[in-house]
Write a protein that holds these residues in place. Structure first.
Motif, PDB file in Angstrom:
ATOM      1  N   LEU A   1       0.773  -1.400  -0.063  1.00 37.09           N
ATOM      2  CA  LEU A   1      -0.046   0.022   0.058  1.00 37.09           C
ATOM      3  C   LEU A   1       0.741   1.190  -0.212  1.00 37.09           C
ATOM      4  O   LEU A   1       0.531   2.395  -0.667  1.00 37.09           O
ATOM      5  N   VAL A   2       1.899   1.212   0.471  1.00 36.65           N
ATOM      6  CA  VAL A   2       2.918   2.475   0.716  1.00 36.65           C
ATOM      7  C   VAL A   2       3.263   2.554  -0.883  1.00 36.65           C
ATOM      8  O   VAL A   2       3.494   3.709  -1.233  1.00 36.65           O
ATOM      9  N   VAL A   3       3.700   1.364  -1.623  1.00 37.68           N
ATOM     10  CA  VAL A   3       4.286   1.719  -2.768  1.00 37.68           C
ATOM     11  C   VAL A   3       3.032   2.116  -3.798  1.00 37.68           C
ATOM     12  O   VAL A   3       3.468   3.052  -4.700  1.00 37.68           O
ATOM     13  N   LEU A   4       2.125   1.611  -3.427  1.00 36.31           N
ATOM     14  CA  LEU A   4       1.035   1.933  -4.668  1.00 36.31           C
ATOM     15  C   LEU A   4       0.395   3.217  -4.435  1.00 36.31           C
ATOM     16  O   LEU A   4       0.144   3.892  -5.344  1.00 36.31           O
ATOM     17  N   CYS A   5       0.375   3.650  -3.174  1.00 39.12           N
ATOM     18  CA  CYS A   5      -0.403   4.857  -2.714  1.00 39.12           C
ATOM     19  C   CYS A   5       0.523   6.220  -2.528  1.00 39.12           C
ATOM     20  O   CYS A   5       0.015   7.204  -2.271  1.00 39.12           O
ATOM     21  N   GLY A   6       1.675   5.697  -2.338  1.00 35.79           N
ATOM     22  CA  GLY A   6       2.759   6.911  -2.118  1.00 35.79           C
ATOM     23  C   GLY A   6       2.856   7.832  -3.051  1.00 35.79           C
ATOM     24  O   GLY A   6       2.657   7.547  -4.501  1.00 35.79           O
TER      25      GLY A   6
ATOM     26  N   ARG B   1       5.395   9.727  -3.946  1.00 34.58           N
ATOM     27  CA  ARG B   1       6.816   9.547  -4.150  1.00 34.58           C
ATOM     28  C   ARG B   1       7.415   8.042  -4.390  1.00 34.58           C
ATOM     29  O   ARG B   1       6.760   7.361  -3.733  1.00 34.58           O
ATOM     30  N   SER B   2       8.238   8.167  -5.290  1.00 37.19           N
ATOM     31  CA  SER B   2       8.894   6.847  -5.320  1.00 37.19           C
ATOM     32  C   SER B   2       9.424   6.312  -4.028  1.00 37.19           C
ATOM     33  O   SER B   2      10.150   6.873  -3.520  1.00 37.19           O
ATOM     34  N   THR B   3       9.425   5.002  -3.900  1.00 38.96           N
ATOM     35  CA  THR B   3      10.004   4.362  -2.819  1.00 38.96           C
ATOM     36  C   THR B   3      11.133   3.769  -3.118  1.00 38.96           C
ATOM     37  O   THR B   3      11.577   3.463  -4.252  1.00 38.96           O
ATOM     38  N   GLN B   4      12.256   3.610  -2.021  1.00 43.63           N
ATOM     39  CA  GLN B   4      13.375   3.084  -2.168  1.00 43.63           C
ATOM     40  C   GLN B   4      13.415   1.781  -1.617  1.00 43.63           C
ATOM     41  O   GLN B   4      13.102   1.363  -0.402  1.00 43.63           O
ATOM     42  N   PRO B   5      13.617   0.522  -2.649  1.00 39.59           N
ATOM     43  CA  PRO B   5      13.425  -0.827  -2.032  1.00 39.59           C
ATOM     44  C   PRO B   5      14.750  -1.171  -0.957  1.00 39.59           C
ATOM     45  O   PRO B   5      15.767  -0.751  -1.127  1.00 39.59           O
TER      46      PRO B   5
END
Length: 288
Positions: free
Chosen positions: A268-273, A275-279
């Motif tokens: 959900l953080v990845v899809l709804c954020g 800004r781009s997330t850092q893996p």
């Protein structure tokens, strides 16, 4: 008062006859050879006088025009046949245009159903279908149509909100076709007694009043952002559900409740954020 047809005569043939009468009378008077009797001269003068008066009965009817005839204040009928026509010369003749007309109302400032001040205007296309009613039922049918259109538009604007705040609620901004149809019905009811047919009516200008336009724009933007967020969350939840179902169906990995919760949170953080997330790569087990 309903319009009725007046039995006018063809103008061309009548004109020819009226032009021939003086010639025939002159020929008859001069054919006697002797000095004509005073009685003959008087009769000829009377015939020519009547002929000249009869010429006054000729009138022209243009295409898409009608001529309303009255005799000493009494309605006698209407002539719609285009061309040169003849009728009783003592009839009073009033021309009425039957052409399609249109106009735009002034920008009216009214409160909508929610009490918000708005500016609204409409374009109305109309024509006269009963010339007798147009002339005799109202004082000035052109001005009458304008006033009644603005009155109907004011009434319509107060019956609906500018924006819909509930599902399936009709609003001035979102239901343009339905609002235009209802406006047409309201105007038709008001101008029918004047022999007027409304062909089309539609909103040509719709906006919040300047004093609240900024606040309402911020409100619209906030509503749009909330709606977009709701759509994103709805899609993200569907994707997470699909991922869990596929992992379970194909037996790739078995996750307990805690791991499922962690995976759901990360997805959900990845899809709804915004800004781009850092893996972060986990080189150990899923529990460390």
């Amino acid at each position: 008062m309903q319009e009725t047809e007046y039995p006018s005569k063809p103008g061309i043939s009548t004109l020819v006859v009226l032009l021939l009468i003086p010639i025939v009378v002159s020929a008859v008077v001069s054919s006697s050879g002797e000095e004509p009797h005073w009685g003959t001269l008087l009769l000829a003068a009377v015939v020519i006088l009547i002929d000249l008066v009869a010429l006054g009965g000729l009138f022209m009817v243009a295409p898409n025009q009608s001529v309303v005839l009255t005799l000493f204040g009494k309605y006698k009928g209407t002539v719609r046949q285009a061309g040169l026509r003849w009728a009783n010369p003592f009839l009073t003749k009033a021309k009425v245009s039957l052409r399609v007309r249109n106009f735009e109302t002034s920008h009216l400032k009214v409160n909508d159903h929610d009490g918000n001040p708005i500016e609204i205007a409409a374009v109305v296309v109309w024509k006269v279908v009963d010339s007798a009613e147009a002339l005799f039922e109202v004082d000035n049918y052109d001005e009458y149509v304008r006033v009644q259109c603005e009155s109907a538009l004011r009434n319509l604007a107060t019956s609906f909100p500018y924006d819909a705040h509930e599902e399936k609620q009709m609003s001035l901004r979102s239901n343009a076709a339905e609002i235009a149809a209802q406006l047409k019905v309201e105007i038709e009811e008001r101008v029918a007694k004047a022999g007027i047919e409304v062909i089309e009516s539609r909103i040509s200008h719709l906006a919040y009043a300047p004093e609240i336009a900024t606040a309402m724009l911020q409100r619209q933007q906030a509503s749009a952002i909330v709606a977009a967020r709701a759509k994103i969350v709805e899609g993200a939840v569907g994707m997470v559900e699909m991922a869990l179902d596929l992992l379970n169906k194909k037996g790739i990995v078995e996750l307990d409740t805690e791991r499922k919760a962690a995976m759901v949170s990360n997805l959900l953080v990845v899809l709804c954020g915004e800004r781009s997330t850092q893996p972060v790569v986990n080189t150990g087990t899923i529990y460390h």
